[in-house]
Design an enzyme around this catalytic site. Structure first.
Site, PDB file in Angstrom:
ATOM      1  N   GLU A   1       0.790  -1.229   0.000  1.00 42.73           N
ATOM      2  CA  GLU A   1       0.000   0.000   0.000  1.00 42.73           C
ATOM      3  C   GLU A   1       0.827   1.287   0.000  1.00 42.73           C
ATOM      4  O   GLU A   1       0.523   2.235  -0.731  1.00 42.73           O
ATOM      5  CB  GLU A   1      -0.972   0.018   1.184  1.00 42.73           C
ATOM      6  CG  GLU A   1      -2.243  -0.793   0.976  1.00 42.73           C
ATOM      7  CD  GLU A   1      -2.084  -2.282   1.200  1.00 42.73           C
ATOM      8  OE1 GLU A   1      -0.967  -2.712   1.575  1.00 42.73           O
ATOM      9  OE2 GLU A   1      -3.050  -3.029   1.005  1.00 42.73           O
TER      10      GLU A   1
ATOM     11  N   HIS B   1     -11.212  -4.041   8.987  1.00 42.38           N
ATOM     12  CA  HIS B   1     -11.748  -3.776   7.651  1.00 42.38           C
ATOM     13  C   HIS B   1     -13.012  -2.920   7.658  1.00 42.38           C
ATOM     14  O   HIS B   1     -13.700  -2.887   6.650  1.00 42.38           O
ATOM     15  CB  HIS B   1     -12.115  -5.088   6.958  1.00 42.38           C
ATOM     16  CG  HIS B   1     -10.980  -6.001   6.652  1.00 42.38           C
ATOM     17  ND1 HIS B   1     -10.404  -6.815   7.589  1.00 42.38           N
ATOM     18  CD2 HIS B   1     -10.295  -6.224   5.504  1.00 42.38           C
ATOM     19  CE1 HIS B   1      -9.427  -7.517   7.031  1.00 42.38           C
ATOM     20  NE2 HIS B   1      -9.333  -7.183   5.770  1.00 42.38           N
TER      21      HIS B   1
HETATM   22  C1  LIG Z   1      -2.711  -4.646   3.992  1.00 36.16           C
HETATM   23  C2  LIG Z   1      -3.735  -5.454   3.306  1.00 36.16           C
HETATM   24  N1  LIG Z   1      -3.953  -5.255   1.994  1.00 36.16           N
HETATM   25  C3  LIG Z   1      -4.887  -5.968   1.354  1.00 36.16           C
HETATM   26  C4  LIG Z   1      -5.640  -6.905   2.022  1.00 36.16           C
HETATM   27  C5  LIG Z   1      -6.744  -7.678   1.288  1.00 36.16           C
HETATM   28  N2  LIG Z   1      -6.367  -9.087   1.113  1.00 36.16           N
HETATM   29  C6  LIG Z   1      -6.850 -10.045   1.910  1.00 36.16           C
HETATM   30  S1  LIG Z   1      -6.223 -11.566   1.529  1.00 36.16           S
HETATM   31  C7  LIG Z   1      -5.298 -10.926   0.286  1.00 36.16           C
HETATM   32  C8  LIG Z   1      -4.414 -11.817  -0.513  1.00 36.16           C
HETATM   33  C9  LIG Z   1      -3.288 -12.339   0.288  1.00 36.16           C
HETATM   34  O1  LIG Z   1      -2.536 -13.254  -0.454  1.00 36.16           O
HETATM   35  P1  LIG Z   1      -1.510 -14.187   0.258  1.00 36.16           P
HETATM   36  O2  LIG Z   1      -0.719 -13.425   1.260  1.00 36.16           O
HETATM   37  O3  LIG Z   1      -0.732 -14.909  -0.774  1.00 36.16           O
HETATM   38  O4  LIG Z   1      -2.390 -15.208   1.093  1.00 36.16           O
HETATM   39  P2  LIG Z   1      -3.373 -16.361   0.585  1.00 36.16           P
HETATM   40  O5  LIG Z   1      -4.749 -15.776   0.643  1.00 36.16           O
HETATM   41  O6  LIG Z   1      -2.942 -16.764  -0.769  1.00 36.16           O
HETATM   42  O7  LIG Z   1      -3.203 -17.431   1.614  1.00 36.16           O
HETATM   43  C10 LIG Z   1      -5.511  -9.564   0.163  1.00 36.16           C
HETATM   44  C11 LIG Z   1      -4.876  -8.711  -0.842  1.00 36.16           C
HETATM   45  C12 LIG Z   1      -5.388  -7.065   3.396  1.00 36.16           C
HETATM   46  N3  LIG Z   1      -6.090  -7.925   4.132  1.00 36.16           N
HETATM   47  N4  LIG Z   1      -4.422  -6.349   4.004  1.00 36.16           N
END
Ligand SMILES: Cc1ncc(C[n+]2csc(CCOP(=O)(O)OP(=O)(O)O)c2C)c(N)n1
Ligand SMILES: Cc1ncc(C[n+]2csc(CCOP(=O)(O)OP(=O)(O)O)c2C)c(N)n1
Ligand SMILES: [Mg+2]
Ligand SMILES: [Mg+2]
Lengths: 360, 324, 360, 324
Positions: free
Chosen positions: C61, C130
């Site tokens: 971000e 959130h």
């Molecule tokens: C700081 C932040 N940015 C965006 C999000 C929204 N978000 C939730 S899960 C996710 C994807 C995360 O991917 P990864 O770390 O690879 O975990 P996975 O879901 O694949 O286990 C995002 C972008 C968040 N929770 N926190």
């Protein structure tokens, strides 16, 4: 027996005494070990308590804050120094999303007894990335306690209380106060949170000043007495959460007038919070609006004259107090400068100017 | 140092002249700071003249440049009038930011110098934004982003390198590694891996080392990096190794010769480069002295200009908070 | 001719039209390209304008915000989507230290025409990381414009204006409004910043609601008319900086009473800002204190019932309006709940309760 | 997968039982979510049973564990009563956070499980803080911090690895790399360098890869990492390669055998591990079916417990905002 010490040394004493008292206490921050801190607050502590408990960190504000949150959850009592309040913006996620919320979001299962020490404030010509006064940013978040001492005794006593509190505390030190000397009593010197102090008693108008502005309000009260025959009551809330609103309301019920003095920006500020609460709580007692004298709504300029102009001084507080005492109109209209500030800063007029009050 | 060829005599003289200008400017600024004429922070470029001039001469005029709080030299080398830089340090209306930024925030868009930034690590994403803009507009400029080794521990370092590699942003990251941040703390207290160029590769950014005390070496390495970034639309990181340099006299070829050991002389980039040009026959010794005199005169004039410039009027306080 | 569209589609139209109108406009954010955005606002835009101008980003971000700042300084008009306002805390350094300050700190030499779009607000049970409503955090910083539309037409018109403005704009979309339908006129539909709109005219009490609370205030005005015979004027400021204080002051001078409704936290909040400014500007006209109905000062709980309790609804606004209209005491003392909230939230009482007003 | 030895029969059965519990729990949670009984977000651990159980069984009870928003399985595997996890999902007072955290913020300090976190990358520094606390108290615990590959692009990744290496923090970073973040975007749109273990080394953190679809492999690799972290007081990063797994039936050994190709069966970690135990003669087929029945029964009881638990009273809204 009271000794005269600087605000800086009082903070140093508080840290030393708490480090000695409780093994769970430790310090982290940039250059606070060998160098003794950007403002010298931690001088000698690394030598005394070692590099494990007085820890220099890399330039990684968000992670240092988060390390503190984790260590606090694990039962320690970290005191994290952020070198300037401006750098705390890098750590806002750990401070507000995490530190402030962990207790509530775990249903009370976890605690985060951490202190974030942050030097703040203008006056050193440090420019727009090192000079702000941001009590309000932290006050906005319900899970944070906020302290802003203005004397050596409060610096020491509130810091010790902060370290012992089980909540995250944002502890705002004013850079222009570090060198100021005042009396500190012997003994543990703890100062409770949530207890305002009347610095100068009076009956005509209440002045509430926050952080260094508590000193400015106090001096303004002296000027009002000496030069204008006006009896002002100057109150220093010392902590903003918890806030001792009762003491302020009681004063305003007596004086009928109030001027709030803050170095920070006016919109969504501390002054607005106090003004809103006071007119809610003491509506019938007020004979004039609660006036605000705030920092100018601008990034802090480097130029010395502009910087001075941006920060409230005694004269502005005295003028506002006179406005409040002489308030007689139904609706004050802003001066051209006030209107400009309203455009730049949004909703806020810094103060109702004398000349406008006089036109009706 | 001798590995990299010297430029021709005229170019070499211009490099030395610029290095001397930076040195003399910074010496004067330090004196004005000590005397209280400059307030707030003053971060000096003394000792970084070689890396500044070598890197900036590898740029085209259209290539955006961003630096840190230690940026007077960058503005001077980019062509900003020394009087305007000095006026900024004095907080005057003719300063590069009208006296509102100060030493930390020197800025001169007309010369492609986009600051002067105060948050360690904060300029990296902004520089990447300039590169992204060039990319979106199909311009072939390359953005140079300079920062210190301390910034490599900020989150923005990894984040920006990752996105620059991912998107193929045309930019060069120039780390001036003096193995330390702030006043005291050495690298060993900041990072477990001293080699930043290794770190860079792990984010997919090709990286190279250079001797930041030698303008010719810096010019060659940064030049190659800029060419690669321009031609191949990808970021490159250059780690310039530098070290701190002592006080005032080091810049003065005459006073320095007498009492300083040869080793100290060689460690001062301005002296060393001057010596080398003279030794190589590219510059007569007298011309060298003349360049230094000219630098001093330029700085004298800059100080006079700055002092003559008015303070901003108090009622301009809220100017520029919002754009019209 | 007016069409009925959702707030979501109105935003999508604004983005599409601005992308088509001006090559300098581009979008960046997590999953806004192929996926169309976490809330579907950018659906179809990547297909239409390509992946260069509608750009998916990594989860970074602060750097994405900073990329926007740089691109804006270089002359483009980035629209950066932060997936939830809570994640904006990670980008506070780029938003407040950088975007908000660049123009002033360069003496006007640089401009940062960027829009930060952020979905905010509770109601989806998304929990403490959130769901917040943080107009106040951004309003505090003088260099930022702040918009918070509550209807489809304003969503479209204000977003277009935001994109064309030369200042950084924090554009707060309420997640519970995305699916709401309302009329959008044909034509460019630009809505100027700094112009409040009266949603429901009245003479007894002024209700000012921000973001989704503008809808709640409007509905409360209808309830007050239908069930209590009270004529409330509901005003939606639409933008908080610039703020159209004149329209609100004029209304309060007419009604003599005001209730400010905000979903955000009360301390250092938008409601405090408005209350402070209104009592300054309309002191003599006020027959009751400016009351605030604010989000509860707590991290947002997951549980549906608690979440509902934490967010102001029509009933709370109606109760506060009745309090204001029936205000007759000199000093209202908080109820036990109000006192609890004062401890948790610092200075703020959510509202003066009817039972207290009745005791004197 | 066959490279890593299986544990003895009793341990193997416990692993499979826990994997089945997670699978059945998540299936039920999805159904309750679809039915509207669970609100907000629901991030499922389906497909991650192997990496969860393999990694957690490599820990001692005193070793702190932190995970992400995808954390029901971690709590279950750590020993939290399934009813309390389900009650949290339903927002009830007997939930692990009294219904205030929800699916995203499962938390159980009594079992050494410190969340359940919602900000991608936000848990890394906090986990490092637990390791730092152990270090300062001369405890020999090792903190396990699990996160997804998407988090490796957050600034906290580089910042935390740097400080963990610098300070020798006893912790294991466990990246579950499913080559994607959020709903859709594949790794290729997030990072130029897919290998996170390379990135880790550049920060001075030793790193290893493992097959996160195999609990025995994960146990062996994470176990070695935990031992190294404990004995040598330093961080280690484990990159567990995982892939997404399809729907409900995959967990059901009976229904799955009929219509699914062997390849799909092998890709499901719960089915594959069960098959392997049966093939190796460590578990009779009937016992396997029994374990699954027990898991279903446990989940039934958890749902009943959760449904019977009261909603928090409205007047408790401000409880726990501040600690007393
Ligand atoms: C700081 C932040 N940015 C965006 C999000 C929204 N978000 C939730 S899960 C996710 C994807 C995360 O991917 P990864 O770390 O690879 O975990 P996975 O879901 O694949 O286990 C995002 C972008 C968040 N929770 N926190
Ligand atoms: C975010 C942030 N944290 C801390 C500081 C204070 N600070 C100013 S300079 C400096 C050291 C920077 O070191 P490095 O990046 O190596 O640059 P150098 O001074 O060595 O050129 C620090 C910590 C800052 N300006 N910004
Ligand atoms: Mg350095
Ligand atoms: Mg992933």
């Amino acid at each position: 027996m009271s000794r005269i010490v600087t605000y800086r040394d009082a903070l140093n004493e508080a840290l030393r005494e708490e480090l000695a008292r409780d093994d769970a206490v430790f310090l982290m921050g940039q250059d606070l070990g060998a160098y003794g801190g950007a403002f010298g607050v931690t001088k000698g502590l690394m030598e005394e308590f070692g590099g494990r408990r007085v820890r220099d960190t890399p330039i990684s504000e968000n992670t240092i804050a988060g390390l503190g949150v984790g260590a606090a959850m694990a039962g320690l009592r970290p005191v994290v120094e952020i070198m300037s309040v401006n750098f705390a913006l890098l750590a806002m996620d750990q401070i507000v999303n995490h530190a402030a919320q962990v207790h509530a979001m775990t249903g009370g299962a976890a605690r985060v007894p951490i202190v974030f020490r942050m030097p703040q404030g203008a006056g050193g010509q440090l420019g727009p990335m090192h000079s702000h006064t941001w009590e309000a940013l932290f006050l906005h978040a319900p899970g944070l306690l906020v302290a802003a001492p203005s004397t050596a005794a409060d610096a020491k006593g509130l810091l010790k209380t902060a370290i012992r509190d089980d909540n995250p505390v944002v502890f705002l030190e004013h850079e222009r106060l570090y060198g100021q000397r005042s009396g500190v009593d012997a003994g543990d010197g703890l100062v409770p949170f949530g207890r305002a102090i009347v610095r100068h008693a009076g009956t005509d108008v209440t002045l509430v000043g926050v952080s260094r502005m508590a000193v400015v309000a106090w001096r303004a009260a002296e000027v009002l007495a000496a030069e204008h025959g006006i009896s002002a009551e100057a109150i220093d809330p010392r902590t903003l959460r918890p806030l001792d609103l009762d003491t302020i309301v009681a004063s305003v019920c007596k004086t009928g007038r109030c001027v709030v003095v803050e170095e920070g920006w006016p919109d969504a500020g501390v002054g607005a919070t106090l003004a809103a609460a006071l007119q809610e709580q003491a509506f019938g007692a007020l004979t004039a609006p609660v006036l605000r004298v705030s920092g100018a709504p601008t990034p802090m300029p480097y130029n010395k004259g502009l910087e001075r102009e941006a920060v409230p001084g005694e004269a502005a507080v005295v003028a506002a107090a006179l406005d409040a005492v002489g308030y007689a109109t139904r609706r004050a209209v802003g001066s051209p400068l006030a209107r400009r500030m309203a455009r730049a800063g949004g909703a806020t007029l810094r103060t109702v100017r004398t000349e406008d009050a006089a036109t009706e | 140092m001798a590995d990299h060829p010297l430029p021709d005599a005229e170019v070499a003289a211009e490099w030395l002249a610029t290095m001397l200008l930076i040195r003399r400017f910074e010496e004067r600024a330090s004196a004005l700071y000590a005397a209280g004429e400059i307030g707030g922070f003053l971060h000096s470029c003394i000792g970084e003249e070689a890396v500044i001039v070598g890197a900036l001469r590898a740029l085209e005029a259209r290539d955006p440049l961003l630096s840190t709080y230690r940026a007077h030299g960058h503005a001077l080398a980019r062509g900003t009038a020394p009087g305007r830089v000095m006026a900024e340090l004095l907080g005057r209306v003719d300063g590069t930011a009208g006296g509102r930024g100060g030493s930390t925030h020197v800025f001169d868009a007309e010369h492609g110098f986009y600051g002067g930034w105060g948050i360690v690590g904060g300029n990296l994403p902004i520089a990447a934004g300039f590169a992204l803009a060039a990319d979106l507009r199909d311009e072939d400029s390359v953005t140079l982003c300079q920062f210190g080794d301390g910034a490599a521990n900020q989150g923005t370092f990894g984040e920006t390198l990752n996105v620059a590699a991912l998107w193929g942003l045309p930019m060069v990251f120039l780390v001036t590694n003096n193995r330390g941040g702030a006043a005291t703390a050495p690298t060993e207290r900041h990072t477990a891996v001293g080699d930043l160029f290794e770190r860079s590769r792990a984010f997919g950014v090709h990286s190279v080392l250079c001797d930041g005390m030698d303008p010719a070496a810096t010019f060659a390495v940064v030049g190659a990096a800029v060419r690669a970034a321009r031609a191949e639309r990808r970021p490159v990181l250059v780690e310039a190794l530098i070290h701190r340099v002592g006080g005032r006299s080091a810049a003065d070829p005459e006073s320095a010769t007498e009492d300083e050991p040869a080793q100290v002389r060689r460690r001062d980039p301005v002296v060393a480069f001057g010596d080398r040009l003279v030794d190589a026959g590219l510059l007569p010794a007298a011309a060298r002295t003349e360049l230094d005199r000219a630098a001093v005169a330029t700085v004298d004039a800059a100080v006079a200009f700055a002092r003559a410039s008015p303070e901003p009027a108090p009622d301009t306080l809220l100017d520029h908070v919002l754009a019209p």
